[in-house]
Design an enzyme around this catalytic site. Structure first.
Site, PDB file in Angstrom:
ATOM      1  N   ALA A   7      -4.317 -15.392  -2.467  1.00 47.96           N
ATOM      2  CA  ALA A   7      -4.400 -15.786  -3.953  1.00 47.96           C
ATOM      3  C   ALA A   7      -4.155 -14.327  -4.512  1.00 47.96           C
ATOM      4  O   ALA A   7      -4.942 -13.271  -4.337  1.00 47.96           O
ATOM      5  CB  ALA A   7      -6.256 -15.954  -3.985  1.00 47.96           C
ATOM      6  N   GLY A   8      -3.182 -14.448  -5.270  1.00 50.58           N
ATOM      7  CA  GLY A   8      -2.668 -13.154  -6.138  1.00 50.58           C
ATOM      8  C   GLY A   8      -1.401 -12.532  -5.414  1.00 50.58           C
ATOM      9  O   GLY A   8      -1.380 -12.299  -4.100  1.00 50.58           O
ATOM     10  N   SER A  11       1.405  -6.470  -7.281  1.00 51.54           N
ATOM     11  CA  SER A  11       1.920  -5.542  -6.420  1.00 51.54           C
ATOM     12  C   SER A  11       1.647  -5.499  -5.053  1.00 51.54           C
ATOM     13  O   SER A  11       2.232  -5.378  -4.118  1.00 51.54           O
ATOM     14  CB  SER A  11       1.869  -4.120  -7.073  1.00 51.54           C
ATOM     15  OG  SER A  11       0.456  -3.638  -7.153  1.00 51.54           O
ATOM     16  N   GLY A  13      -0.493  -8.167  -3.535  1.00 51.56           N
ATOM     17  CA  GLY A  13       0.047  -9.427  -2.810  1.00 51.56           C
ATOM     18  C   GLY A  13       1.521  -9.453  -2.490  1.00 51.56           C
ATOM     19  O   GLY A  13       1.667  -9.946  -1.256  1.00 51.56           O
ATOM     20  N   ALA A  14       2.427  -8.874  -3.251  1.00 55.57           N
ATOM     21  CA  ALA A  14       3.637  -8.881  -2.609  1.00 55.57           C
ATOM     22  C   ALA A  14       4.050  -8.123  -1.721  1.00 55.57           C
ATOM     23  O   ALA A  14       4.733  -8.208  -0.800  1.00 55.57           O
ATOM     24  CB  ALA A  14       4.632  -8.315  -4.107  1.00 55.57           C
ATOM     25  N   ARG A  41       6.930 -19.090 -13.173  1.00 53.40           N
ATOM     26  CA  ARG A  41       7.711 -17.839 -13.308  1.00 53.40           C
ATOM     27  C   ARG A  41       8.303 -17.238 -12.343  1.00 53.40           C
ATOM     28  O   ARG A  41       7.932 -17.180 -10.863  1.00 53.40           O
ATOM     29  CB  ARG A  41       6.593 -16.811 -13.857  1.00 53.40           C
ATOM     30  CG  ARG A  41       7.083 -15.474 -14.135  1.00 53.40           C
ATOM     31  CD  ARG A  41       5.942 -14.611 -14.769  1.00 53.40           C
ATOM     32  NE  ARG A  41       5.124 -14.233 -13.776  1.00 53.40           N
ATOM     33  CZ  ARG A  41       5.316 -13.096 -13.067  1.00 53.40           C
ATOM     34  NH1 ARG A  41       6.325 -12.220 -13.194  1.00 53.40           N
ATOM     35  NH2 ARG A  41       4.368 -12.545 -12.468  1.00 53.40           N
ATOM     36  N   ILE A 128      -6.747   4.447   4.762  1.00 52.70           N
ATOM     37  CA  ILE A 128      -7.577   5.222   5.345  1.00 52.70           C
ATOM     38  C   ILE A 128      -8.612   4.020   6.027  1.00 52.70           C
ATOM     39  O   ILE A 128      -9.350   3.475   5.379  1.00 52.70           O
ATOM     40  CB  ILE A 128      -8.251   5.955   4.636  1.00 52.70           C
ATOM     41  CG1 ILE A 128      -7.454   7.086   3.968  1.00 52.70           C
ATOM     42  CG2 ILE A 128      -9.339   7.064   5.642  1.00 52.70           C
ATOM     43  CD1 ILE A 128      -8.045   8.287   3.067  1.00 52.70           C
ATOM     44  N   GLU A 182      -3.398   3.284 -15.054  1.00 51.17           N
ATOM     45  CA  GLU A 182      -3.096   2.066 -15.910  1.00 51.17           C
ATOM     46  C   GLU A 182      -3.014   2.769 -17.280  1.00 51.17           C
ATOM     47  O   GLU A 182      -3.485   3.748 -17.821  1.00 51.17           O
ATOM     48  CB  GLU A 182      -4.581   1.325 -15.833  1.00 51.17           C
ATOM     49  CG  GLU A 182      -4.932   0.880 -14.490  1.00 51.17           C
ATOM     50  CD  GLU A 182      -3.957  -0.313 -14.020  1.00 51.17           C
ATOM     51  OE1 GLU A 182      -3.428  -0.963 -14.756  1.00 51.17           O
ATOM     52  OE2 GLU A 182      -3.823  -0.387 -12.595  1.00 51.17           O
ATOM     53  N   LYS A 197     -16.624   2.128  -5.100  1.00 54.07           N
ATOM     54  CA  LYS A 197     -16.259   2.307  -3.601  1.00 54.07           C
ATOM     55  C   LYS A 197     -17.457   3.069  -2.955  1.00 54.07           C
ATOM     56  O   LYS A 197     -17.920   2.953  -1.836  1.00 54.07           O
ATOM     57  CB  LYS A 197     -14.871   3.216  -3.653  1.00 54.07           C
ATOM     58  CG  LYS A 197     -13.878   2.246  -4.102  1.00 54.07           C
ATOM     59  CD  LYS A 197     -12.603   3.454  -4.215  1.00 54.07           C
ATOM     60  CE  LYS A 197     -11.348   2.651  -4.957  1.00 54.07           C
ATOM     61  NZ  LYS A 197     -10.303   3.649  -5.197  1.00 54.07           N
TER      62      LYS A 197
END
Length: 422
Positions: A7-8, A11, A13-14, A41, A128, A182, A197
């Site tokens: 799902a997704g 970057s 996911g690819a 797409r 890590i 971002e 995290k």
């Protein structure tokens, strides 16, 4: 052969999809379906012929799919997909720290009920193996403290400011151009990413759910180049640190904040976008893990490792004693924790100001360790000038009373940083 649905296809996911096609280790895995928002797409970043769908049910309800990998980001939509996949008897792997930090108890409860593995190594520090270390290598240890540099964007900015004496705004613009920050960097530089995290790691380290939304958090967005310079003159380096410690009564003392670390501290030398986690435990003493903590390639490697464990029957199935299922941890009162502090104040440039400031600290019983008023060009009367102080050990509650009094007396915005221990 283990059949995978992803799902997704961003970057991360690819990166995983390419590994599933090219890594010799992935020969026992078969990718069947990739869920995207727009299946029409063109996606040149994916291998030719990658099967796409915009329908979540083709992932979660397909009886041929054994494992669903969730890489969408956010919380609510991923929660629906992951909970549906688990309810349909599928193992799950995710890199979604927000999902686990906020809805982890529900998901681990469902995985435990269905006796299904839930892999999440890639959710914290990417390449890590910190989660594997806490769950497996240190499972017989009593951990007393954990601190880490968990956000690569902030560490990149602080490294550039330190090594190049570059201004914060310039470093941020460069980070955005390089894809390390971002367009809206608030989540990273405010400390919220590191807090998310930290909640996951604290849960695993101390055996009960630590909700990241309850942690005190300050970021690096208020820092100036002057703070970086002054810290290093005093023998420190500023880092954004997530720190959790076992306090009295097995409470958890936790915070995420910019901290002055002594130059010899193991985290002080972590550069650029790298991450590191330092663990203190009763039997082993100090354990340090460091490396590439962000990016598609390291995250993809961690995702693939979880998939290989599940395919080989080594996926960890949560039980009733899993930390995310052990109830909420009781947090210590961070305001009562004693520490030394660095402060940069903006004070009026007039006679008697230094005595007034010192009096405010004395009124709360706070002893000053050093005072520095850097020379500035002669300004018009009434202007604010910097005053840099360090304190001896005090609690934050008393320090906040001093800052409130100084603000009422006309002082400008203050920078307050804890001074870390060796």
């Amino acid at each position: 052969m283990t059949t995978i649905g992803v799902a997704g296809a961003g970057s991360i996911g690819a990166s995983l999809i390419r590994l599933l096609h090219t890594s010799p280790a992935a020969r026992s895995l078969r990718l069947k379906t990739v869920l995207v928002r727009d299946a029409a797409r063109p996606r040149p970043e994916l291998p030719a012929g990658t099967p796409l769908t915009a329908c979540p049910a083709e992932l979660t309800d397909d009886p041929q799919i054994d494992v669903v990998v969730e890489l969408l980001g956010g919380v609510e939509e991923p929660f629906r997909i992951v909970s549906r996949a688990l309810s349909q008897g599928k193992a799950v792997v995710t890199a979604n720290k927000n999902l686990l930090a906020e809805r982890g108890p529900e998901l681990f409860a469902l995985a435990a009920e269905r006796r299904l593995p839930l892999g999440y190594e890639a959710s914290v520090c990417a390449g890590i193996p910190i989660i594997r270390t806490l769950e497996e290598a240190l499972r017989a240890e009593r951990i007393t403290a954990l601190e880490g540099i968990l956000n690569g964007t902030s560490n990149y900015l602080l490294t550039r400011m330190s090594e190049e004496r570059a201004a914060y705004a310039q470093c941020l613009a460069d980070a955005q151009r390089l894809g390390l920050a971002e367009p809206d960097p608030t989540y990273d530089v405010s400390g919220q990413d590191a807090a998310c995290k930290a909640g996951i790691l604290a849960t695993l380290a101390f055996g009960a759910y630590v909700d990241c939304r309850r942690l005190p958090v300050t970021g690096i967005d208020g820092l100036g180049l002057e703070d970086v310079r002054q810290a290093e003159v005093m023998g420190y380096r500023i880092k954004l640190v997530a720190a959790v410690r076992r306090a009295a009564g097995d409470r958890v003392d936790a915070e995420v904040a910019a901290v002055l670390l002594p130059l010899q501290h193991p985290l002080a030398s972590i550069r650029m976008e790298c991450n590191a986690v330092r663990i203190e435990s009763e039997g082993l003493g100090e354990t340090l893990l460091a490396g590439k903590g962000a990016g598609p390639a390291p995250t993809g490697v961690s995702l693939l490792a979880d998939l290989l464990d599940i395919a080989a029957g080594r996926g960890r199935i949560p039980t009733d004693g899993h930390p995310f299922l052990a109830g909420a941890a009781e947090l210590a009162d961070r305001q009562a924790s004693a520490a030394r502090y660095y402060l940069r104040l903006a004070v009026a440039d007039r006679p008697g100001t230094l005595a007034q400031v010192a009096g405010c600290f004395a009124s709360q019983g706070i002893s000053l360790a050093s005072v520095l008023q850097p020379e500035v060009p002669e300004l018009a009367g009434g202007s604010l000038v910097p005053l840099i102080l360090t304190t001896h050990s005090t609690d934050r509650r008393r320090l906040d009373l001093v800052l409130a009094a100084l603000s009422a007396a006309g002082c400008g915005r203050s920078v307050v940083l804890r001074i870390g221990e060796h």
